[in-house]
Design an enzyme around this catalytic site. Structure first.
Site, mmCIF file in Angstrom:
data_model
loop_
_atom_site.group_PDB
_atom_site.id
_atom_site.type_symbol
_atom_site.label_atom_id
_atom_site.label_comp_id
_atom_site.label_asym_id
_atom_site.label_seq_id
_atom_site.Cartn_x
_atom_site.Cartn_y
_atom_site.Cartn_z
ATOM 1 N N ASP A 8 -10.806 8.488 -74.293
ATOM 2 C CA ASP A 8 -10.801 8.547 -75.750
ATOM 3 C C ASP A 8 -11.992 7.737 -76.261
ATOM 4 O OD1 ASP A 8 -8.516 9.969 -75.460
ATOM 5 O OD2 ASP A 8 -7.189 8.523 -76.440
ATOM 6 N N ASP A 129 -0.079 18.007 -81.933
ATOM 7 C CA ASP A 129 0.355 16.612 -81.929
ATOM 8 C C ASP A 129 1.515 16.487 -82.909
ATOM 9 O OD1 ASP A 129 -1.898 16.297 -80.334
ATOM 10 O OD2 ASP A 129 -3.157 15.722 -82.031
#
Length: 249
Positions: A8, A129
């Site tokens: 990330d 998500d």
């Protein structure tokens, strides 16, 4: 089942967030390309990248770091974060990304996702998500009124390579993956599902492996790899093995 180590990217560094909060970032490596080489050297066959700044800003931000990773490894790389039009998809694929992940645009412009699948077959995944079962977008800053399964069903037969399902409340919290929600989603779809969020130990991987028959094709793992809770060799051997006993129960 494939395990995808997560890189990330925030402000050019490799970080992990706690439940998607940008203010709760732990830096694990200031050299993302070095981290990518390390993962490849450990035997991983894919990498999962997220441009966190890009997800919030709606356009690529950590492009330099992504290109550095692409130049450092020769395993396939999937990328999400700030990819919201066909031009950006084409740009990343031309630079060597193997698969782009569309999240926010999947909720707001599902027809664009379908068009991308037609134009770039096998190269488009959808990131869903969810917070309490409802889809969150724009770097998880906004929660919609659309349920994860309802959104996923929109892309059945569209040519989506995979649905990447993340339980936001589990992400980075080391509380265990939401196996039940992930396997339930996979069971209702023909599109393969990749689990994400909360993987904290080899036990989570065992639990997901048991549900492989529902359509769970892979799992994304972040913090547990960085802090040593999951040993790469052990995880790779487990997930590449024959189905875990009990799959047919």
């Amino acid at each position: 089942m494939i395990i995808y180590p997560a890189i990330d990217l925030k402000d050019g560094a490799c970080v992990r967030l706690l439940r998607g909060e940008m203010s709760q970032a732990t830096v694990f490596n200031t050299d993302p390309a070095e981290q990518a080489r390390l993962f490849q050297g450990q035997g991983f066959e894919w990498l999962h990248l997220v441009d966190l700044n890009g997800a919030f800003e709606g356009k690529p931000v950590n492009g330099e770091a992504v290109e550095g990773i692409l130049g450092a490894v020769d395993i396939p790389v999937q990328l999400g974060g700030g990819i919201r039009d066909l031009k950006t998809i084409a740009m990343w694929l031309e630079k060597g990304i193997s698969r782009v992940i569309l999240g926010t645009v999947a909720l707001r412009e599902p027809e664009l996702v379908k068009e991308a699948c037609r134009e770039f077959p096998g190269k488009v995944a959808v990131g869903i998500d969810a917070r309490e079962g409802f889809v969150a977008v724009a770097g998880w800053a906004e929660t919609s009124t659309i349920r994860a399964l309802d959104l996923a069903l929109k892309f059945e037969d569209s040519g989506v390579a995979a649905i990447i399902y993340t339980d936001i409340n589990r992400d980075g919290a080391m509380g265990g993956v939401n196996v039940e929600a992930t396997s339930d989603l996979a069971f209702h779809l023909t599109t393969p599902v990749i689990a994400s969020g909360g993987v904290s130990s080899i036990d989570d991987l065992v639990a997901l492996k048991r549900e492989e028959h529902t359509g769970i094709q892979g799992v994304i793992c972040g913090r547990a790899l960085y802090d040593g809770r999951i040993v790469p060799k052990e995880a790779l051997e487990l997930l590449s093995s024959s189905p875990v006993s009990g799959d047919a129960d």
